[in-house]
Design an enzyme around this catalytic site. Sequence first.
Site, mmCIF file in Angstrom:
data_model
loop_
_atom_site.group_PDB
_atom_site.id
_atom_site.type_symbol
_atom_site.label_atom_id
_atom_site.label_comp_id
_atom_site.label_asym_id
_atom_site.label_seq_id
_atom_site.Cartn_x
_atom_site.Cartn_y
_atom_site.Cartn_z
ATOM 1 N N LYS A 1 0.844 -1.208 0.000
ATOM 2 C CA LYS A 1 0.000 0.000 0.000
ATOM 3 C C LYS A 1 0.873 1.250 0.000
ATOM 4 C CE LYS A 1 -1.713 1.433 4.069
ATOM 5 N NZ LYS A 1 -1.451 2.833 4.473
ATOM 6 N N ASN A 2 1.914 1.241 0.849
ATOM 7 C CA ASN A 2 2.711 2.460 1.032
ATOM 8 C C ASN A 2 3.755 2.676 -0.054
ATOM 9 O OD1 ASN A 2 1.131 2.966 3.199
ATOM 10 N ND2 ASN A 2 2.666 2.440 4.749
ATOM 11 N N ARG B 1 -4.744 10.483 4.673
ATOM 12 C CA ARG B 1 -3.681 11.467 4.842
ATOM 13 C C ARG B 1 -2.687 11.405 3.684
ATOM 14 N NH1 ARG B 1 -1.698 13.445 8.249
ATOM 15 N NH2 ARG B 1 0.379 12.707 7.807
ATOM 16 N N CYS C 1 -4.675 12.157 13.045
ATOM 17 C CA CYS C 1 -5.420 10.902 12.908
ATOM 18 C C CYS C 1 -5.333 10.203 14.262
ATOM 19 C CB CYS C 1 -4.838 10.050 11.794
ATOM 20 S SG CYS C 1 -3.324 9.245 12.260
ATOM 21 N N ARG D 1 0.473 14.092 13.293
ATOM 22 C CA ARG D 1 0.885 13.901 11.899
ATOM 23 C C ARG D 1 1.124 15.235 11.164
ATOM 24 N NH1 ARG D 1 -0.860 8.683 10.581
ATOM 25 N NH2 ARG D 1 0.744 8.662 8.977
ATOM 26 N N ASP E 1 4.874 0.219 12.170
ATOM 27 C CA ASP E 1 3.669 -0.432 11.629
ATOM 28 C C ASP E 1 3.570 -1.904 12.018
ATOM 29 O OD1 ASP E 1 3.663 1.400 8.476
ATOM 30 O OD2 ASP E 1 3.134 1.959 10.519
ATOM 31 N N ILE F 1 7.918 6.577 17.285
ATOM 32 C CA ILE F 1 7.583 7.328 16.068
ATOM 33 C C ILE F 1 6.308 8.147 16.250
ATOM 34 C CG2 ILE F 1 7.088 7.154 13.596
ATOM 35 C CD1 ILE F 1 9.915 6.213 14.282
ATOM 36 N N ARG G 1 -8.613 -0.560 4.854
ATOM 37 C CA ARG G 1 -7.768 0.480 4.258
ATOM 38 C C ARG G 1 -6.431 -0.103 3.812
ATOM 39 N NH1 ARG G 1 -6.796 5.739 7.406
ATOM 40 N NH2 ARG G 1 -5.578 5.862 5.511
HETATM 41 C C1 EPZ Z 1 4.340 6.810 6.664
HETATM 42 O O1 EPZ Z 1 3.573 7.797 7.293
HETATM 43 C C2 EPZ Z 1 3.423 5.611 6.481
HETATM 44 N N1 EPZ Z 1 2.305 5.991 5.598
HETATM 45 C C3 EPZ Z 1 2.913 5.150 7.842
HETATM 46 O O2 EPZ Z 1 2.128 3.989 7.623
HETATM 47 C C4 EPZ Z 1 4.107 4.780 8.711
HETATM 48 O O3 EPZ Z 1 3.651 4.425 9.981
HETATM 49 C C5 EPZ Z 1 5.052 5.990 8.821
HETATM 50 O O4 EPZ Z 1 5.443 6.417 7.499
HETATM 51 C C6 EPZ Z 1 6.309 5.681 9.612
HETATM 52 O O5 EPZ Z 1 6.972 4.615 9.033
HETATM 53 C C7 EPZ Z 1 2.499 5.998 4.253
HETATM 54 O O6 EPZ Z 1 3.588 5.732 3.757
HETATM 55 C C8 EPZ Z 1 1.318 6.346 3.411
HETATM 56 P P1 EPZ Z 1 6.429 10.072 8.783
HETATM 57 P P2 EPZ Z 1 4.135 9.329 7.346
HETATM 58 O O7 EPZ Z 1 6.325 11.360 8.037
HETATM 59 O O8 EPZ Z 1 4.981 9.599 6.155
HETATM 60 C C9 EPZ Z 1 6.890 13.330 12.213
HETATM 61 C C10 EPZ Z 1 0.333 2.571 7.887
HETATM 62 O O9 EPZ Z 1 0.026 1.939 8.887
HETATM 63 N N2 EPZ Z 1 6.744 14.319 11.139
HETATM 64 O O10 EPZ Z 1 7.559 9.142 8.446
HETATM 65 O O11 EPZ Z 1 2.995 10.218 7.627
HETATM 66 C C11 EPZ Z 1 5.621 12.520 12.434
HETATM 67 O O12 EPZ Z 1 4.753 13.201 13.320
HETATM 68 C C12 EPZ Z 1 0.746 4.017 7.999
HETATM 69 O O13 EPZ Z 1 0.405 2.105 6.729
HETATM 70 C C13 EPZ Z 1 6.843 15.674 11.441
HETATM 71 O O14 EPZ Z 1 7.026 16.050 12.595
HETATM 72 O O15 EPZ Z 1 5.065 9.260 8.631
HETATM 73 C C14 EPZ Z 1 6.147 11.229 13.009
HETATM 74 O O16 EPZ Z 1 6.358 11.406 14.400
HETATM 75 C C15 EPZ Z 1 0.461 4.550 9.376
HETATM 76 N N3 EPZ Z 1 6.720 16.580 10.436
HETATM 77 C C16 EPZ Z 1 7.495 11.051 12.339
HETATM 78 O O17 EPZ Z 1 7.848 12.345 11.806
HETATM 79 C C17 EPZ Z 1 6.512 16.196 9.122
HETATM 80 O O18 EPZ Z 1 6.442 17.059 8.229
HETATM 81 C C18 EPZ Z 1 7.501 10.051 11.193
HETATM 82 O O19 EPZ Z 1 6.415 10.399 10.346
HETATM 83 C C19 EPZ Z 1 6.415 14.815 8.836
HETATM 84 C C20 EPZ Z 1 6.554 13.888 9.849
#
Ligand code: EPZ
Length: 419
Positions: free
Chosen positions: A22-23, A92, A116, A121, A304, A326, A396
């Site tokens: 998916k990702n 998202r 979420c 996020r 995840d 995370i 999802r």
């Molecule tokens: C991706 O989410 C995945 N989603 C998530 O999978 C996964 O859990 C996550 O990466 C971590 O591996 C998709 O790829 C569609 P991040 P993402 O930006 O990109 C902070 C699932 O179950 N952050 O890597 O949204 C954030 O708050 C989903 O399939 C900022 O502060 O995660 C988090 O603490 C759930 N500012 C950390 O970084 C930003 O601009 C990592 O978030 C962006 C992120």
Amino acid sequence: MDKLIIHGGKRLKGEVAISGAKNAALPIMAASLLSSGYSTISRVPDLRDIMTMGRLFANLGAGFHYEDSKAVINTEKIKVYEAPYDLVRKMRASILVLGPLLSRYGRAKVSLPGGCAIGARPINFHLNGLEKMGADIKLESGYVIAKAKRLRGASLYFDIPTVTGTENLMMAASLAKGITLLENAAREPEVTDLANALISMGAKIKGAGESVIEIEGVDELKPADYTIIPDRIEAGTFMTIAGITGGDIILKGCRQKHLDASIMKLKEAGLSFENVPDGLRVTGPGRPAASDIKTQPYPGFPTDMQAQFMSLMCIADGTSIIKETIFENRFMHVAELKRMGADITVEGGVSTVRGISKLKGAPLMATDLRASASLIVAALAAKGETVIHRIYHLDRGYENMEGKLSKIGADVKRAKEDQ
Ligand code: EPZ
């Protein structure tokens, strides 16, 4: 609204075909917006999130057709550059159209994703990066309004290796003028898969999968014709299912190297693994051993997989310490697991799981995608009947979960809430 009814206690045995990731599918579909014409993306899983992205494309004026795990996207007639709130709030990952729309059309209006269940996020790294590349970014009534004549290359650094932030900026940089460096970039296999898809479209990208990625912008990209990687989190979820049921499951299409950290921890818990043609055979122990985990960006233990691993630890012989680093609210499955008799205490980002010998079936509520998977893992080993409500969360991110489970001997049924 559907629910799943599961009668646990059976050793699950047989073969599971792992679906596409998916990702990886979501960013690679978004990447098609960087080109003009028909893109074909194969091994795309049949998921709610994929259909939501399809509705988003239709909203832009792009054509979207999905059949037999293939998504065909026609971007010749795009005339709207907006991702509306009612679609973004459902998924998202819609934010992934921001970089491509801005880079290819010079403008984009994308609803702020909002938080979420698992956390706030924020997308500040996405927006700061685009601004450094010359975009004019405004936030107005819940929308990001972005404009840029032509993005220019820049050196960007992420305080945290953000997955979709790395992906958004990699896509934006592919058509920017000059060279972009992404430092402290996310190293997830899905990021590398996106880079490979972009390279197949004519992008010039070096270092994907490492912490520094270099993108040299080009003037035009051709449509994608690409097959995505298998879903490592689905594969990891079925590994915990083999572990908790003492099962013997062959994961067809699983890429072992994408799951090193998870496999290492599952081996500590007593599971064994064997390479077989086009897959991986996983067998579970009589009773899992306790093992501690701490979630980290790739290649560390994936956030995840945290909920699913916790379910396995609920019946372990010993105590397991589970640290979630995370997301700030990714223990919503704990309250539901405790309804099944699990002995878990949570202090900040740390859960302590004291293993018990048997979980008991109960009515449960799914709260988010991976939490819903963890409840299924627990229910498959629990004594008696478990009913999991609100499994739209599961739909999802897991393709035909009950079909795959039934095929390996699980007693699982999907029913309407009012049934
Ligand atoms: C991706 O989410 C995945 N989603 C998530 O999978 C996964 O859990 C996550 O990466 C971590 O591996 C998709 O790829 C569609 P991040 P993402 O930006 O990109 C902070 C699932 O179950 N952050 O890597 O949204 C954030 O708050 C989903 O399939 C900022 O502060 O995660 C988090 O603490 C759930 N500012 C950390 O970084 C930003 O601009 C990592 O978030 C962006 C992120």
